[in-house]
Design an enzyme around this catalytic site. Structure first.
Site, PDB file in Angstrom:
ATOM      1  N   LYS A   1       0.835  -1.209   0.000  1.00  0.00           N
ATOM      2  CA  LYS A   1       0.000   0.000   0.000  1.00  0.00           C
ATOM      3  C   LYS A   1       0.866   1.255   0.000  1.00  0.00           C
ATOM      4  O   LYS A   1       0.638   2.171  -0.785  1.00  0.00           O
ATOM      5  CB  LYS A   1      -0.903  -0.039   1.241  1.00  0.00           C
ATOM      6  CG  LYS A   1      -1.929   1.058   1.305  1.00  0.00           C
ATOM      7  CD  LYS A   1      -3.166   0.624   2.074  1.00  0.00           C
ATOM      8  CE  LYS A   1      -2.952   0.578   3.571  1.00  0.00           C
ATOM      9  NZ  LYS A   1      -2.933   1.910   4.185  1.00  0.00           N
ATOM     10  N   SER A   2       1.876   1.287   0.858  1.00  0.00           N
ATOM     11  CA  SER A   2       2.719   2.488   0.938  1.00  0.00           C
ATOM     12  C   SER A   2       3.401   2.774  -0.400  1.00  0.00           C
ATOM     13  O   SER A   2       3.468   3.917  -0.856  1.00  0.00           O
ATOM     14  CB  SER A   2       3.799   2.295   2.005  1.00  0.00           C
ATOM     15  OG  SER A   2       3.215   2.191   3.272  1.00  0.00           O
TER      16      SER A   2
ATOM     17  N   GLY B   1      -5.290   7.710   5.560  1.00  0.00           N
ATOM     18  CA  GLY B   1      -4.446   8.678   6.242  1.00  0.00           C
ATOM     19  C   GLY B   1      -3.171   8.957   5.459  1.00  0.00           C
ATOM     20  O   GLY B   1      -2.683  10.089   5.417  1.00  0.00           O
TER      21      GLY B   1
ATOM     22  N   SER C   1       7.159   8.759  12.510  1.00  0.00           N
ATOM     23  CA  SER C   1       6.081   8.592  11.537  1.00  0.00           C
ATOM     24  C   SER C   1       6.598   8.767  10.123  1.00  0.00           C
ATOM     25  O   SER C   1       7.093   9.837   9.751  1.00  0.00           O
ATOM     26  CB  SER C   1       4.972   9.614  11.801  1.00  0.00           C
ATOM     27  OG  SER C   1       4.158   9.721  10.661  1.00  0.00           O
TER      28      SER C   1
ATOM     29  N   ASP D   1       1.870  -1.415  11.661  1.00  0.00           N
ATOM     30  CA  ASP D   1       0.543  -1.796  11.150  1.00  0.00           C
ATOM     31  C   ASP D   1       0.183  -3.243  11.470  1.00  0.00           C
ATOM     32  O   ASP D   1      -0.936  -3.680  11.198  1.00  0.00           O
ATOM     33  CB  ASP D   1       0.498  -1.606   9.627  1.00  0.00           C
ATOM     34  CG  ASP D   1       0.537  -0.134   9.255  1.00  0.00           C
ATOM     35  OD1 ASP D   1       0.144   0.698  10.089  1.00  0.00           O
ATOM     36  OD2 ASP D   1       0.969   0.182   8.124  1.00  0.00           O
TER      37      ASP D   1
ATOM     38  N   LYS E   1      -4.718   5.239  14.913  1.00  0.00           N
ATOM     39  CA  LYS E   1      -4.737   4.654  13.558  1.00  0.00           C
ATOM     40  C   LYS E   1      -6.177   4.678  13.041  1.00  0.00           C
ATOM     41  O   LYS E   1      -6.989   5.452  13.529  1.00  0.00           O
ATOM     42  CB  LYS E   1      -4.167   3.235  13.612  1.00  0.00           C
ATOM     43  CG  LYS E   1      -2.667   3.214  13.905  1.00  0.00           C
ATOM     44  CD  LYS E   1      -1.884   3.753  12.722  1.00  0.00           C
ATOM     45  CE  LYS E   1      -0.401   3.847  13.016  1.00  0.00           C
ATOM     46  NZ  LYS E   1       0.328   4.520  11.941  1.00  0.00           N
TER      47      LYS E   1
HETATM   48  C1  S3P Z   1       2.529   4.666   6.277  1.00  0.00           C
HETATM   49  C2  S3P Z   1       3.063   4.997   7.494  1.00  0.00           C
HETATM   50  C3  S3P Z   1       2.532   4.527   8.779  1.00  0.00           C
HETATM   51  C4  S3P Z   1       1.575   3.363   8.591  1.00  0.00           C
HETATM   52  C5  S3P Z   1       0.619   3.592   7.470  1.00  0.00           C
HETATM   53  C6  S3P Z   1       1.367   3.789   6.167  1.00  0.00           C
HETATM   54  C7  S3P Z   1       3.136   5.213   5.056  1.00  0.00           C
HETATM   55  O1  S3P Z   1       1.822   5.574   9.398  1.00  0.00           O
HETATM   56  O2  S3P Z   1       0.872   3.110   9.783  1.00  0.00           O
HETATM   57  O3  S3P Z   1      -0.272   2.503   7.319  1.00  0.00           O
HETATM   58  O4  S3P Z   1       2.807   4.720   3.958  1.00  0.00           O
HETATM   59  O5  S3P Z   1       3.950   6.122   5.158  1.00  0.00           O
HETATM   60  P1  S3P Z   1       2.550   6.591  10.422  1.00  0.00           P
HETATM   61  O6  S3P Z   1       3.487   7.412   9.651  1.00  0.00           O
HETATM   62  O7  S3P Z   1       1.419   7.422  10.978  1.00  0.00           O
HETATM   63  O8  S3P Z   1       3.180   5.734  11.466  1.00  0.00           O
END
Ligand code: S3P
Length: 748
Positions: free
Chosen positions: A334-335, A407, A480, A628, A655
């Site tokens: 996903k990221s 998010g 983060s 996650d 989250k």
């Molecule tokens: C992500 C970072 C994480 C993770 C999210 C995806 C990203 O969040 O929990 O599912 O793709 O950069 P945080 O940066 O809030 O920890």
């Protein structure tokens, strides 16, 4: 649109006398519907056509008909005006001369402004009793013979009360429509006419116009013989009632002209693109239209579904027991998928992506860039082609960018958008709307961005464009990757260099991918730096399978006795492999095979065999690297021998849900001994049962409890699972393929 807002009448609707003037499809169906439901003392019809009156009585549409309007309306409770729009003024004049007592008046015309103005002229003394209305229902058939008492079930009815309309009249009309099964909404009158001009009147004009244009050229008569489904679908509405539509266009002239002019200029642009062989323009229009159309179909399907089933709660029924075997590849990361769209869009040239995650979150990012003018083909079987526009080529979107549950989309985009020349508004679903955005808004403001948020730094975000950003060095208070990535993306537009220092390592996909696009990033220890002035060059991206999705199967195969499973092509970037480290500390049997690197990211096939897990104190430095995966790691802990303690993970509370509380509640419901703490949880492993749990719309919690069923002694029913589609489309299919027995329960 002001949703509903129409007050309800308490108790049952009872109309002593209903009068319907105009016994065509809409008026007749209204009369018949209320008559069939026994809601009226008497139903009286009025129609200039004697044959229609005769048939209406014969067909049970009305009790009787009256020739004389005054006689019909004497003592009426509700009078419905269902004559053609252009006949309305004359009817209103006649009514204005009568003593209507307390009768409430309503109409059913598709254009409301002209009718309200006519009412103001003709019956000013009754304006308080007049409730303009418009049922969005109909058919190509017309006349009293086509009347159907259920025509309005699950259809919208828009009421457009004027300033003078009184509340009791509005409530009565609303209740009458609800009795017929309609969904009643309220709208401002001008807005109604604009919306209907675009969504109903213009398409009818085009359908009538196209069929006539083709039919009147004799050489084209042939085409009707060869016309296929597309032509039939597009022109279906050209079979509608010509007189009625003639009236509508004359009545809603101004609004229709506005949308028609806009459409003409878009049509000219399409014509020019065909002429100039501008394929990119055509692809842009077609890909955007296709998504808009799919979105529209989903809304329609949901409406039908909700209408019949009364609920949208998607429940998983997870059956106890089972073991896992086979080889599977879970969907793309996903990221990385989010970032591939963002950087591909800002690059120069065409970027090809493979393995893209077709889940709702990544699709929200994709759609946001389409809305900002980027032509993106696909996704089809994980393939996406992005026609990059360069760092300064984005265009203002037509409206707010809706980012659903994601998010990551909102936080990364806010950095990137702070550097644009135009304003943007970012919105999301109920869960995203509760999530903290000050963690990005505050540092972005320090860089010179102008960002407004709702109370307490929650979405929606209004990001003002045209600001001059300046680079800075920022020490992040929380570990983060979203905050880090947001600031690095803003750094592409900020004067000088931007450095982000993290308290602990977090996923570094942004840094890796920027380099993959030829953009220099310096990483030193805990800091990453970019400076503006470089460009991104299109590339090829292969998205590995998401370790966060693989995690459900790593735990599942570990806890289900007899399991032996291989997960193929999983991304094992060291900033993401906390779940592997934690499971190994717990005694899991995991082996990494066939390790290799694709497009700057390490991948491997992971073999998992069942093992007796034991409880551990989870090392705090692994928390950001497994951030996650905790919902499913809690399930591993519940199946382990002894106590597992997690600390330093307060981030889990913000989250997609409060993952500490929601998981603790679910585990307790299954009989697991668990104690939530402010920054973690204590879980004592052992046998547990089945029961009802609620995922609170959190995809990872829904999937974690699906995995829990493997060791439960009875079925687990998991509520609110629809959001699994945000990160793991076809989770149930893949789970079933390897031996986890979870079904979707029919929606209750
Ligand atoms: C992500 C970072 C994480 C993770 C999210 C995806 C990203 O969040 O929990 O599912 O793709 O950069 P945080 O940066 O809030 O920890």
């Amino acid at each position: 649109m002001a949703e509903v807002g129409v007050p309800a009448v308490v108790g049952e609707l009872r109309l002593a006398r209903l009068v319907v003037v105009g016994l065509g499809l809409i008026g007749g169906s209204f009369a018949k519907g209320l008559r069939d439901r026994g809601q009226c003392g008497e139903v009286i019809g009025v129609d200039l056509d004697a044959e229609s009156c005769r048939r209406a009585v014969e067909l049970g549409v009305v009790d009787r008909c009256e020739e004389d309007l005054a006689a019909a309306c004497a003592g009426a409770t509700l009078i419905v005006l269902a004559v053609p729009i252009l006949a309305m003024e004359k009817l209103l004049q006649q009514l204005g001369k009568l003593d209507l007592g307390q009768a409430v008046l309503t109409d059913v015309g598709s254009a409301k402004g002209s009718i309200l103005r006519a009412a103001e002229r003709c019956l000013p003394q009754y304006l308080g009793q007049f409730v303009p209305g418009h049922p969005i229902a109909g058919s190509e058939q017309s006349g009293v013979e086509a009347c159907d008492g259920n025509l309005f079930r699950h259809h919208r009815v828009i009421l457009t009360p004027g300033a003078a309309t009184d509340a009791a009249a509005l409530a009565l009309v609303g209740q009458a429509w609800r009795t017929l099964g309609a969904n009643v909404e309220q709208m401002d009158i001008e807005h109604h006419d604009e919306v209907l001009a675009a969504t109903s009147h213009l398409p009818h004009l085009l359908a009538f116009g196209l069929v006539d244009s083709l039919a009147k050229r004799s050489e084209n008569l042939e085409i009707f013989r060869y016309a296929a489904g597309g032509f039939r679908d597009f022109t279906r509405i050209a079979g509608s009632d010509p007189l009625m539509w003639h009236d509508i266009f004359l009545a809603n002239r101004q609004a229709v002209l506005r949308v028609l002019d806009d459409f003409r200029s878009d049509l000219d642009a399409l014509r020019n693109a065909v002429d100039a062989q501008d394929g990119l323009h055509l692809l842009g229009v077609f890909t955007r239209a296709r998504v808009a159309r799919e979105h529209f179909s989903t809304i329609l399907a949901q409406r039908a579904y909700v209408g019949t089933m009364h609920s949208t709660d998607l429940i998983y029924l997870a059956n106890p027991g089972g073991s896992l075997s086979g080889r599977i590849r879970v969907p793309g990361d996903k990221s990385i998928s989010h970032r591939s769209i963002m950087l591909g869009s800002l690059a120069e040239g065409v970027t090809e992506v493979e393995g893209f995650l077709e889940g709702e979150d990544a699709l929200a990012t994709l759609q946001a860039f389409r809305d900002m003018g980027v032509v993106i083909e696909g996704p089809q079987h994980g393939r996406v082609t992005i026609h990059g526009v360069g760092l300064h080529g984005l265009k203002p979107p037509p409206g707010p960018l809706y980012l659903g549950n994601s998010g990551t989309s909102m936080r990364l985009l806010s950095g990137l958008l702070a550097g644009q020349a135009f304003d943007t508004t970012l919105t999301g679903d109920a869960s995203l709307s509760k999530r903290p955005m000050n963690r990005v808004a505050k540092p972005l403001r320090q860089m010179g961005a102008l960002i407004e948020t709702a109370a307490d730094g929650r979405p929606p975000l209004l990001i003002h464009g045209g600001r001059r950003l300046g680079g800075m060095t920022y020490e992040m208070p929380v570990a983060s990757a979203q905050v880090k990535s947001c600031l690095l993306l803003a750094g592409l537009y900020a004067a000088g260099s931007t450095t982000v220092i993290e308290p602990a390592p977090t996923r570094d996909h942004t840094e890796r991918m920027l380099r993959g696009f030829g953009y220099p990033v310096t990483s030193e220890g805990k800091s990453a730096t970019v400076e503006s002035g470089h460009k991104l060059t299109a590339t090829r991206i292969e998205v590995p399978a998401d370790i966060s999705s693989a995690a459900f199967f790593l735990v599942a195969a570990s806890i289900a006795p007899g399991s032996d499973l291989v997960l193929e092509h999983v991304g094992i970037n060291p900033t993401r492999t906390g779940v592997i480290d934690i499971l190994r500390l717990m005694g899991a049997d995991l082996t990494l095979e066939n390790q290799r690197e694709v497009g700057g990211e390490p991948v491997a096939d992971i073999r998992v065999r069942a093992a007796q897990l034991k409880g551990i104190d989870i090392p705090e430095d692994l928390v950001p690297l497994a951030i996650d995966e905790f919902p499913v790691l809690f399930i591993a802990a519940a199946c382990a021998e002894g106590r597992t303690v997690l600390r330093g993970a307060e981030e889990l509370r913000v989250k997609e849900s409060d993952r500490i509380q929601v998981m603790a509640d679910g585990l307790l419901a299954l009989g697991v001994k668990v104690e939530p703490t402010p920054d973690g949880i204590i879980i004592d492993g052992g046998a547990y049962g089945g029961g009802e749990v609620n995922s609170h719309g959190d995809h990872r919690i829904a999937m974690a409890f699906s995995v829990a069923s493997l060791r439960a002694s009875a079925p687990i029913r998991i509520h609110d699972c629809a959001n699994v589609a945000t990160s793991f489309p076809n989770f149930l299919g893949l789970a079933g393929q390897v031996g986890i027995r979870v079904d979707e329960e029919a929606r209750a």
